[in-house]
Scaffold this active site. Structure first.
Site, mmCIF file in Angstrom:
data_model
loop_
_atom_site.group_PDB
_atom_site.id
_atom_site.type_symbol
_atom_site.label_atom_id
_atom_site.label_comp_id
_atom_site.label_asym_id
_atom_site.label_seq_id
_atom_site.Cartn_x
_atom_site.Cartn_y
_atom_site.Cartn_z
ATOM 1 N N THR A 145 0.819 -1.211 0.000
ATOM 2 C CA THR A 145 0.000 0.000 0.000
ATOM 3 C C THR A 145 0.852 1.260 0.000
ATOM 4 O O THR A 145 1.997 1.243 0.466
ATOM 5 C CB THR A 145 -0.909 -0.007 1.249
ATOM 6 O OG1 THR A 145 -1.529 1.258 1.384
ATOM 7 C CG2 THR A 145 -0.112 -0.278 2.528
ATOM 8 N N ASP A 146 0.255 2.356 -0.460
ATOM 9 C CA ASP A 146 0.964 3.650 -0.411
ATOM 10 C C ASP A 146 1.064 4.187 1.023
ATOM 11 O O ASP A 146 1.845 5.106 1.292
ATOM 12 C CB ASP A 146 0.276 4.681 -1.316
ATOM 13 C CG ASP A 146 -1.163 4.999 -0.934
ATOM 14 O OD1 ASP A 146 -1.700 4.379 0.010
ATOM 15 O OD2 ASP A 146 -1.770 5.872 -1.596
ATOM 16 N N GLU A 147 0.281 3.603 1.950
ATOM 17 C CA GLU A 147 0.266 4.142 3.321
ATOM 18 C C GLU A 147 1.600 3.975 4.025
ATOM 19 O O GLU A 147 1.867 4.638 5.019
ATOM 20 C CB GLU A 147 -0.843 3.483 4.148
ATOM 21 C CG GLU A 147 -2.202 3.712 3.568
ATOM 22 C CD GLU A 147 -3.349 3.566 4.561
ATOM 23 O OE1 GLU A 147 -3.093 3.420 5.757
ATOM 24 O OE2 GLU A 147 -4.496 3.598 4.103
ATOM 25 N N TYR B 49 -1.885 -0.413 11.088
ATOM 26 C CA TYR B 49 -2.034 -1.077 9.790
ATOM 27 C C TYR B 49 -0.836 -0.796 8.893
ATOM 28 O O TYR B 49 -0.174 -1.717 8.402
ATOM 29 C CB TYR B 49 -3.328 -0.620 9.090
ATOM 30 C CG TYR B 49 -3.350 -0.948 7.611
ATOM 31 C CD1 TYR B 49 -3.408 -2.266 7.167
ATOM 32 C CD2 TYR B 49 -3.270 0.065 6.646
ATOM 33 C CE1 TYR B 49 -3.389 -2.577 5.802
ATOM 34 C CE2 TYR B 49 -3.252 -0.225 5.285
ATOM 35 C CZ TYR B 49 -3.313 -1.551 4.867
ATOM 36 O OH TYR B 49 -3.295 -1.845 3.523
ATOM 37 N N LYS C 243 2.159 -3.276 7.422
ATOM 38 C CA LYS C 243 2.434 -3.460 5.992
ATOM 39 C C LYS C 243 3.882 -3.069 5.685
ATOM 40 O O LYS C 243 4.568 -3.741 4.906
ATOM 41 C CB LYS C 243 1.465 -2.632 5.131
ATOM 42 C CG LYS C 243 0.031 -3.118 5.129
ATOM 43 C CD LYS C 243 -0.177 -4.495 4.526
ATOM 44 C CE LYS C 243 0.056 -4.551 3.032
ATOM 45 N NZ LYS C 243 -0.322 -5.899 2.478
HETATM 46 P P1 NAD Z 1 -9.732 -7.197 2.258
HETATM 47 O O1 NAD Z 1 -9.748 -6.906 3.704
HETATM 48 O O2 NAD Z 1 -10.940 -6.945 1.442
HETATM 49 O O3 NAD Z 1 -9.346 -8.732 2.013
HETATM 50 C C1 NAD Z 1 -8.357 -9.387 2.757
HETATM 51 C C2 NAD Z 1 -8.519 -10.892 2.545
HETATM 52 O O4 NAD Z 1 -7.477 -11.545 3.288
HETATM 53 C C3 NAD Z 1 -9.851 -11.441 3.068
HETATM 54 O O5 NAD Z 1 -10.413 -12.322 2.123
HETATM 55 C C4 NAD Z 1 -9.472 -12.193 4.344
HETATM 56 O O6 NAD Z 1 -10.331 -13.277 4.648
HETATM 57 C C5 NAD Z 1 -8.047 -12.647 4.008
HETATM 58 N N1 NAD Z 1 -7.254 -12.873 5.229
HETATM 59 C C6 NAD Z 1 -7.114 -12.028 6.286
HETATM 60 N N2 NAD Z 1 -6.325 -12.595 7.218
HETATM 61 C C7 NAD Z 1 -5.942 -13.804 6.732
HETATM 62 C C8 NAD Z 1 -5.114 -14.834 7.233
HETATM 63 N N3 NAD Z 1 -4.535 -14.756 8.426
HETATM 64 N N4 NAD Z 1 -4.911 -15.928 6.454
HETATM 65 C C9 NAD Z 1 -5.498 -16.037 5.242
HETATM 66 N N5 NAD Z 1 -6.312 -15.088 4.723
HETATM 67 C C10 NAD Z 1 -6.524 -13.979 5.461
HETATM 68 O O7 NAD Z 1 -8.463 -6.413 1.693
HETATM 69 P P2 NAD Z 1 -8.247 -5.683 0.289
HETATM 70 O O8 NAD Z 1 -8.740 -4.303 0.395
HETATM 71 O O9 NAD Z 1 -8.717 -6.560 -0.797
HETATM 72 O O10 NAD Z 1 -6.651 -5.619 0.263
HETATM 73 C C11 NAD Z 1 -5.893 -6.704 -0.265
HETATM 74 C C12 NAD Z 1 -4.427 -6.359 -0.173
HETATM 75 O O11 NAD Z 1 -4.162 -5.171 -0.900
HETATM 76 C C13 NAD Z 1 -3.940 -6.096 1.259
HETATM 77 O O12 NAD Z 1 -2.651 -6.643 1.382
HETATM 78 C C14 NAD Z 1 -3.910 -4.583 1.354
HETATM 79 O O13 NAD Z 1 -2.918 -4.162 2.269
HETATM 80 C C15 NAD Z 1 -3.544 -4.206 -0.067
HETATM 81 N N6 NAD Z 1 -4.015 -2.885 -0.525
HETATM 82 C C16 NAD Z 1 -5.336 -2.529 -0.390
HETATM 83 C C17 NAD Z 1 -5.771 -1.295 -0.895
HETATM 84 C C18 NAD Z 1 -7.214 -0.863 -0.803
HETATM 85 O O14 NAD Z 1 -7.523 0.277 -1.153
HETATM 86 N N7 NAD Z 1 -8.134 -1.702 -0.385
HETATM 87 C C19 NAD Z 1 -4.855 -0.449 -1.521
HETATM 88 C C20 NAD Z 1 -3.513 -0.843 -1.630
HETATM 89 C C21 NAD Z 1 -3.113 -2.076 -1.148
HETATM 90 O O1 DAU Z 2 -4.160 3.997 0.500
HETATM 91 C C1 DAU Z 2 -4.392 2.623 0.418
HETATM 92 C C2 DAU Z 2 -5.213 2.181 1.608
HETATM 93 O O2 DAU Z 2 -6.528 2.672 1.401
HETATM 94 C C3 DAU Z 2 -5.224 0.673 1.797
HETATM 95 O O3 DAU Z 2 -3.930 0.231 2.106
HETATM 96 C C4 DAU Z 2 -6.181 0.280 2.936
HETATM 97 O O4 DAU Z 2 -6.266 -1.128 3.035
HETATM 98 C C5 DAU Z 2 -7.558 0.845 2.623
HETATM 99 O O5 DAU Z 2 -8.433 0.576 3.691
HETATM 100 C C6 DAU Z 2 -7.480 2.366 2.397
HETATM 101 O O6 DAU Z 2 -7.166 3.062 3.618
HETATM 102 P P1 DAU Z 2 -7.902 4.440 4.029
HETATM 103 O O7 DAU Z 2 -7.796 4.598 5.479
HETATM 104 O O8 DAU Z 2 -7.443 5.562 3.166
HETATM 105 O O9 DAU Z 2 -9.421 4.060 3.549
HETATM 106 P P2 DAU Z 2 -10.843 4.301 4.233
HETATM 107 O O10 DAU Z 2 -11.868 3.937 3.218
HETATM 108 O O11 DAU Z 2 -10.918 3.690 5.593
HETATM 109 O O12 DAU Z 2 -10.875 5.884 4.433
HETATM 110 C C7 DAU Z 2 -10.736 6.768 3.336
HETATM 111 C C8 DAU Z 2 -10.761 8.187 3.873
HETATM 112 O O13 DAU Z 2 -12.105 8.466 4.361
HETATM 113 C C9 DAU Z 2 -9.850 8.434 5.066
HETATM 114 O O14 DAU Z 2 -9.364 9.765 5.027
HETATM 115 C C10 DAU Z 2 -10.773 8.259 6.284
HETATM 116 C C11 DAU Z 2 -12.099 8.778 5.760
HETATM 117 N N1 DAU Z 2 -13.308 8.179 6.344
HETATM 118 C C12 DAU Z 2 -13.400 6.815 6.367
HETATM 119 C C13 DAU Z 2 -14.518 6.185 6.908
HETATM 120 C C14 DAU Z 2 -14.607 4.692 6.962
HETATM 121 C C15 DAU Z 2 -14.353 8.963 6.798
HETATM 122 O O15 DAU Z 2 -14.270 10.208 6.732
HETATM 123 N N2 DAU Z 2 -15.470 8.357 7.304
HETATM 124 C C16 DAU Z 2 -15.587 6.996 7.408
HETATM 125 O O16 DAU Z 2 -16.622 6.502 7.915
#
Ligand code: NAD
Ligand code: DAU
Length: 350
Positions: free
Chosen positions: A131-133, A156, A160
């Site tokens: 992730t970019d975080e 988190y 990562k």
């Molecule tokens: P998600 O939470 O939707 O899915 C995570 C999956 O991992 C789920 O299916 C869960 O059951 C599985 N999991 C969790 N713990 C586990 C364990 N101990 N063993 C086996 N499986 C397990 O997450 P996502 O949003 O699809 O993100 C997927 C990946 O991409 C993550 O590594 C996250 O850090 C990365 N990522 C997410 C975003 C985003 O915006 N969502 C952006 C950049 C990177």
């Molecule tokens: O940048 C990549 C990341 O993006 C991934 O690595 C993470 O897995 C993914 O969850 C996401 O993280 P964020 O914290 O940016 O996403 P989230 O949707 O939780 O929040 C987006 C923005 O909105 C953040 O500034 C917090 C804000 N927010 C979020 C929620 C859930 C609100 O204002 N209200 C809310 O209820």
């Protein structure tokens, strides 16, 4: 036949990656390993579950013996590692789940891959999805580059970042063939409605308050999930071993502007008076340690691998709204039970 292990394939991004690989590469066998936490849902993969080149394996990446046995049994050629605890707010409440899965789970996979591929690493690949975080938080200006120093600020992102460092360490120390990508915020179908966009869609639909943290001017760089899956496919096949690639949409939105756009799309789709959904916007207590702004510079992947996002945000957001409105049953299934408890705890409302 290449045997590819995808971890976390029942989650949001993982399910898009599994679908793409199963459909596009009949010559690969895709093994989807997932623990099925609250975020994992096999309904995300109904359309490919009977494909001959697909196998689901239920299991926990934290379980060392299980992982070692799995690698020894299947002799995977490659790993695409997405399994993680992924929600920042949950990491603030329960950091240990993030430490176990994101750090220990990743090391278990690295060790198993290293042992399995020992003596013959040619053609093997461990792809770590990150992730970019990990880069921390930006001010009003600037971007995250692949060379930006890590500065994670939530449990988190720290977990990562730790996993990223370990993946790099296994490359440098043991010669494990790795590639890594750091992506910005994804949106699209099958995203669990704890994350901003699906949470807001669900609440607007049900005429519930739409919670905005702090002043609402926190900024994220949004990418359509199918563009992320396409980038993962490209990096998997053409990325240089040992390299990191940033993936992002060049698509920055302040949260409040994004939610206002979403409200106006929802007013049209639900035949509501213009401005009706925006009345649901409610400012709530800020997230602890909230990162102000993320913005990815994706020049490297564009120049070296010829990747760029395929659709504009407005179009992607409208498609996403259409998907959630058409998939009410999916939404109902994932918003029952445990999710409801979490929601009440996080927002203090019924
Ligand atoms: P998600 O939470 O939707 O899915 C995570 C999956 O991992 C789920 O299916 C869960 O059951 C599985 N999991 C969790 N713990 C586990 C364990 N101990 N063993 C086996 N499986 C397990 O997450 P996502 O949003 O699809 O993100 C997927 C990946 O991409 C993550 O590594 C996250 O850090 C990365 N990522 C997410 C975003 C985003 O915006 N969502 C952006 C950049 C990177
Ligand atoms: O940048 C990549 C990341 O993006 C991934 O690595 C993470 O897995 C993914 O969850 C996401 O993280 P964020 O914290 O940016 O996403 P989230 O949707 O939780 O929040 C987006 C923005 O909105 C953040 O500034 C917090 C804000 N927010 C979020 C929620 C859930 C609100 O204002 N209200 C809310 O209820």
């Amino acid at each position: 036949m290449q045997k590819i292990l995808v971890t976390g394939g029942a989650g949001f991004i993982g399910s898009h990656v599994v679908r793409l690989l199963v459909n596009k590469y009949p010559q690969y066998h895709i093994y989807n390993l997932d623990k099925l936490t609250y975020a994992g849902n096999l309904e995300n993969l109904r359309d490919v579950e009977h494909a001959p080149n697909y196998t689901f394996l239920k299991g926990d990446i934290v379980d060392t013996n299980f992982i070692n046995q799995l690698f020894s049994q299947h002799q995977f050629d490659a790993v695409i590692h997405l399994a993680a605890e992924s929600h920042v707010d949950r990491s603030i409440v329960s950091p240990m789940d993030f430490i176990y899965t994101n750090i220990i789970g990743t090391v278990n996979l690295l060790n198993a891959a290293k042992t399995t591929w020992l003596g013959n690493m040619a053609g093997k690949l461990f792809y770590h999805v990150s992730t970019d975080e990990v880069y921390g938080s930006l001010g009003d200006e600037g971007f995250f580059y692949e060379t930006t120093a890590y500065d994670p600020r939530s449990p988190y992102s720290s977990s990562k970042a730790s996993s990223d460092h370990l993946v790099s360490a296994y490359h440098h120390t043991y010669g494990l063939p790795i590639v890594m990508t750091n992506c910005s915020n994804n949106y699209g179908s099958y995203q669990f409605p704890e994350k901003l966009i699906p949470l807001a869609i669900n609440n607007i639909k049900n005429k519930k308050a739409v919670p905005i943290y702090g002043d609402g001017k926190y900024t994220r760089d949004w990418l359509w999930v199918e563009d992320h899956a396409a980038a993962i496919d490209l990096v998997f096949h053409t990325g240089k071993v040992g390299q990191t690639y940033n993936i992002g949409g060049h698509n920055e939105w302040k949260n409040i502007d994004l939610i206002n756009l979403l409200c106006s799309i929802m007013d049209k789709k639900l035949n509501r008076r213009e401005g009706e959904s925006a009345e649901l916007i409610t400012y709530v207590k800020d997230r602890a340690g909230h990162d102000r702004r993320y913005a990815i510079d994706a020049t490297k992947i564009k120049n070296e691998l010829n990747w760029q996002p395929s659709i504009q945000f407005e179009e992607g957001l409208e498609r996403t709204v259409d998907w959630y409105l058409a998939n009410d049953e999916w939404l109902q299934h994932v918003t029952s039970g445990q999710y409801q408890q979490y929601y009440d705890q996080q927002y203090g409302v019924k």
